[in-house]
Design a protein around this motif. Structure first.
Motif, PDB file in Angstrom:
ATOM      1  N   ASP A  37      -3.881 -45.198   4.299  1.00  0.00           N
ATOM      2  CA  ASP A  37      -5.121 -44.505   3.918  1.00  0.00           C
ATOM      3  C   ASP A  37      -4.822 -43.065   3.523  1.00  0.00           C
ATOM      4  N   GLN A  38      -3.964 -42.401   4.301  1.00  0.00           N
ATOM      5  CA  GLN A  38      -3.588 -41.020   4.011  1.00  0.00           C
ATOM      6  C   GLN A  38      -2.888 -40.920   2.654  1.00  0.00           C
ATOM      7  N   ALA A  39      -1.957 -41.841   2.422  1.00  0.00           N
ATOM      8  CA  ALA A  39      -1.224 -41.827   1.154  1.00  0.00           C
ATOM      9  C   ALA A  39      -2.152 -42.078  -0.026  1.00  0.00           C
ATOM     10  N   ASP A  40      -3.105 -42.986   0.171  1.00  0.00           N
ATOM     11  CA  ASP A  40      -4.057 -43.293  -0.896  1.00  0.00           C
ATOM     12  C   ASP A  40      -4.949 -42.102  -1.188  1.00  0.00           C
ATOM     13  N   ASP A  41      -5.409 -41.432  -0.145  1.00  0.00           N
ATOM     14  CA  ASP A  41      -6.288 -40.271  -0.321  1.00  0.00           C
ATOM     15  C   ASP A  41      -5.548 -39.095  -0.965  1.00  0.00           C
ATOM     16  N   SER A  42      -4.269 -38.936  -0.630  1.00  0.00           N
ATOM     17  CA  SER A  42      -3.502 -37.783  -1.116  1.00  0.00           C
ATOM     18  C   SER A  42      -3.030 -37.942  -2.550  1.00  0.00           C
ATOM     19  N   GLY A  43      -2.886 -39.174  -2.988  1.00  0.00           N
ATOM     20  CA  GLY A  43      -2.334 -39.392  -4.318  1.00  0.00           C
ATOM     21  C   GLY A  43      -0.816 -39.436  -4.278  1.00  0.00           C
ATOM     22  N   THR A  44      -0.219 -38.347  -3.818  1.00  0.00           N
ATOM     23  CA  THR A  44       1.230 -38.275  -3.626  1.00  0.00           C
ATOM     24  C   THR A  44       1.492 -37.630  -2.266  1.00  0.00           C
ATOM     25  N   VAL A  45       2.369 -38.230  -1.468  1.00  0.00           N
ATOM     26  CA  VAL A  45       2.683 -37.687  -0.142  1.00  0.00           C
ATOM     27  C   VAL A  45       4.107 -37.146  -0.134  1.00  0.00           C
ATOM     28  N   ALA A  46       4.305 -36.057   0.619  1.00  0.00           N
ATOM     29  CA  ALA A  46       5.627 -35.439   0.763  1.00  0.00           C
ATOM     30  C   ALA A  46       6.341 -36.075   1.955  1.00  0.00           C
ATOM     31  N   VAL A  47       7.486 -36.664   1.696  1.00  0.00           N
ATOM     32  CA  VAL A  47       8.236 -37.340   2.753  1.00  0.00           C
ATOM     33  C   VAL A  47       9.651 -36.792   2.791  1.00  0.00           C
ATOM     34  N   GLY A  48      10.234 -36.756   3.995  1.00  0.00           N
ATOM     35  CA  GLY A  48      11.549 -36.152   4.150  1.00  0.00           C
ATOM     36  C   GLY A  48      12.592 -37.103   4.688  1.00  0.00           C
ATOM     37  N   GLY A  49      13.848 -36.775   4.400  1.00  0.00           N
ATOM     38  CA  GLY A  49      14.985 -37.520   4.914  1.00  0.00           C
ATOM     39  C   GLY A  49      16.230 -36.669   4.824  1.00  0.00           C
ATOM     40  N   ILE A  50      17.313 -37.154   5.432  1.00  0.00           N
ATOM     41  CA  ILE A  50      18.576 -36.442   5.374  1.00  0.00           C
ATOM     42  C   ILE A  50      19.346 -36.908   4.140  1.00  0.00           C
ATOM     43  N   GLY A  51      19.740 -35.973   3.304  1.00  0.00           N
ATOM     44  CA  GLY A  51      20.491 -36.302   2.104  1.00  0.00           C
ATOM     45  C   GLY A  51      19.602 -36.473   0.888  1.00  0.00           C
ATOM     46  N   THR A  52      20.163 -36.176  -0.272  1.00  0.00           N
ATOM     47  CA  THR A  52      19.396 -36.235  -1.518  1.00  0.00           C
ATOM     48  C   THR A  52      19.151 -37.673  -1.962  1.00  0.00           C
ATOM     49  N   VAL A  53      20.208 -38.433  -2.074  1.00  0.00           N
ATOM     50  CA  VAL A  53      20.101 -39.848  -2.458  1.00  0.00           C
ATOM     51  C   VAL A  53      20.862 -40.631  -1.396  1.00  0.00           C
ATOM     52  N   ASN A  54      20.117 -41.149  -0.439  1.00  0.00           N
ATOM     53  CA  ASN A  54      20.739 -41.727   0.747  1.00  0.00           C
ATOM     54  C   ASN A  54      19.905 -42.905   1.214  1.00  0.00           C
ATOM     55  N   ALA A 101      11.558 -44.944  -0.624  1.00  0.00           N
ATOM     56  CA  ALA A 101      11.214 -45.477  -1.948  1.00  0.00           C
ATOM     57  C   ALA A 101      10.788 -46.933  -1.874  1.00  0.00           C
ATOM     58  N   GLU A 102      11.481 -47.720  -1.052  1.00  0.00           N
ATOM     59  CA  GLU A 102      11.131 -49.135  -0.912  1.00  0.00           C
ATOM     60  C   GLU A 102       9.750 -49.293  -0.264  1.00  0.00           C
ATOM     61  N   LEU A 103       9.481 -48.537   0.779  1.00  0.00           N
ATOM     62  CA  LEU A 103       8.172 -48.622   1.433  1.00  0.00           C
ATOM     63  C   LEU A 103       7.061 -48.233   0.466  1.00  0.00           C
ATOM     64  N   ALA A 104       7.273 -47.143  -0.268  1.00  0.00           N
ATOM     65  CA  ALA A 104       6.246 -46.676  -1.200  1.00  0.00           C
ATOM     66  C   ALA A 104       5.998 -47.695  -2.311  1.00  0.00           C
ATOM     67  N   GLU A 105       7.068 -48.241  -2.863  1.00  0.00           N
ATOM     68  CA  GLU A 105       6.910 -49.209  -3.942  1.00  0.00           C
ATOM     69  C   GLU A 105       6.211 -50.474  -3.461  1.00  0.00           C
ATOM     70  N   GLN A 106       6.669 -50.973  -2.303  1.00  0.00           N
ATOM     71  CA  GLN A 106       6.099 -52.224  -1.813  1.00  0.00           C
ATOM     72  C   GLN A 106       4.655 -52.061  -1.328  1.00  0.00           C
ATOM     73  N   ALA A 107       4.318 -50.858  -0.818  1.00  0.00           N
ATOM     74  CA  ALA A 107       2.953 -50.629  -0.332  1.00  0.00           C
ATOM     75  C   ALA A 107       2.034 -50.089  -1.420  1.00  0.00           C
ATOM     76  N   GLY A 108       2.626 -49.541  -2.497  1.00  0.00           N
ATOM     77  CA  GLY A 108       1.801 -49.081  -3.608  1.00  0.00           C
ATOM     78  C   GLY A 108       1.327 -47.651  -3.515  1.00  0.00           C
ATOM     79  N   TYR A 109       2.133 -46.742  -2.976  1.00  0.00           N
ATOM     80  CA  TYR A 109       1.754 -45.327  -2.980  1.00  0.00           C
ATOM     81  C   TYR A 109       2.884 -44.498  -3.589  1.00  0.00           C
ATOM     82  N   GLU A 110       2.595 -43.223  -3.894  1.00  0.00           N
ATOM     83  CA  GLU A 110       3.548 -42.338  -4.558  1.00  0.00           C
ATOM     84  C   GLU A 110       4.113 -41.327  -3.567  1.00  0.00           C
ATOM     85  N   ILE A 111       5.419 -41.013  -3.729  1.00  0.00           N
ATOM     86  CA  ILE A 111       6.045 -40.048  -2.821  1.00  0.00           C
ATOM     87  C   ILE A 111       6.701 -38.907  -3.588  1.00  0.00           C
ATOM     88  N   ASP A 112       6.786 -37.776  -2.909  1.00  0.00           N
ATOM     89  CA  ASP A 112       7.617 -36.650  -3.324  1.00  0.00           C
ATOM     90  C   ASP A 112       8.665 -36.515  -2.228  1.00  0.00           C
TER      91      ASP A 112
END
Length: 319
Positions: free
Chosen positions: A144-161, A168-179
């Motif tokens: 619900d939060q991701a849908d309301d925000s349009g794009t959500v800021a999410v963090g992790g260790i490393g640039t491409v890890n 990316a997999e969670l966002a794609e499979q659930a249908g929301y956008e991430i930064d």
């Protein structure tokens, strides 16, 4: 400056010559450089220091072990240092997903194929968390939060890890956008999450369990096959219908062209380490899955994993 460089080259040449002339039966006979390619407090750091503690406690290494955190560039700084010690039997480093993915998106000058693989010990899964004061209590709240925000800021260790791949997999499979916002160490990321800069983050259980217990962050999903025993109400990704949530490989490598006798010494020594009660406690306390491969089998595993990571990253347009 020229004189200084000449001196440094002479010293380096002397050290390399001493190691080249070393008899196999005399190994190890020098101080060990144990490089950690990330900051303190992260999963890589915790595993490395646990291993060193067991090695010292069991008196398995006869000389001094110097542990140094060389963070930066999603592991590139630390592993480039190890790469520069080619031919040495006195430099080791622990691996993570970044060891395979960083060369895919940066000109590191090396890939996993350049190093000497010693062993894989475990795989590490991730917990998806949100700030404790966010008001979110379960995964549906996050969607619900991701849908309301349009794009959500999410963090992790490393640039491409693995962290990025899981987000990316969670966002794609659930249908929301991430930064996606990358960090070099867990402390920085947790500060960003608690300050509200991030909407969510993924962390290894060992890195974030204290904040969960203090209710500073709220866990919503675990990427492992089974629920964490101490978090019985937190569902797995599989339970929620998500697939291909990769795990973090935890292993140990040495520089290119490490002498065979040094590699074999470390394989035999670490086979002793992973049989200790202290190691078993580490796996249990940090929610890792035991997965052991040695030498050539470990190198083959890294090659297969690198291909899988590259395919997934290309699918998400990350490389």
């Amino acid at each position: 400056m020229a004189a200084s460089m000449t001196t440094l080259m002479a010293v380096a040449g002397c050290g390399a010559g001493q190691q080249a002339d070393e008899a196999a039966e005399d190994y190890p006979s020098e101080e060990l450089d144990w490089t950690i390619a990330f900051g303190t407090g992260g999963g890589n750091d915790i595993m490395a220091r646990t291993m060193v503690e067991i090695i010292e406690q069991e008196e398995l290494y006869p000389e001094n072990i110097v542990v140094e955190n060389l963070e930066g560039g999603s592991g590139a700084t630390g592993w480039s240092h190890v790469m520069g010690e080619a031919g040495s039997g006195y430099t080791v480093s622990t691996t993570s997903g970044s060891f395979l993915t960083t060369p895919l998106q940066a000109d590191t000058g090396w890939t996993h194929e350049d190093f000497t693989g010693v062993g894989l010990f475990a795989t590490d899964d991730l917990i998806f968390t949100v700030p404790g004061d966010s008001g979110m209590e379960d995964w549906d709240d996050w969607l619900d939060q991701a849908d309301d925000s349009g794009t959500v800021a999410v963090g992790g260790i490393g640039t491409v890890n693995v962290d990025f791949i899981v987000h990316a997999e969670l966002a794609e499979q659930a249908g929301y956008e991430i930064d996606y916002v990358p960090f070099n160490d867990e402390g920085q990321m947790q500060s960003a999450l608690l300050s509200g800069t991030l909407d969510a983050a993924v962390s290894n259980p060992a890195e974030v369990m204290g904040q969960i217990e203090a209710e500073e962050v709220t866990p919503l999903l675990f990427t492992g096959e089974d629920r964490v025993a101490s978090l019985p109400d937190v569902p797995t990704g599989d339970e929620l219908g998500y697939v291909d949530l990769l795990s973090m490989p935890r292993g140990l490598i040495m520089p290119p062209d490490t002498p065979d006798y040094a590699r074999e010494w470390w394989i035999e020594t670490l086979q002793e380490v992973v049989e200790t009660p202290e190691w078993e406690a580490y796996l249990e306390d940090n929610y890792l899955t035991e997965a052991m491969l040695w030498g050539d089998d470990f190198e083959e595993y890294m090659a297969e994993s690198a291909d899988e990571f590259e395919e997934t990253l290309r699918e998400h347009g990350a490389i």
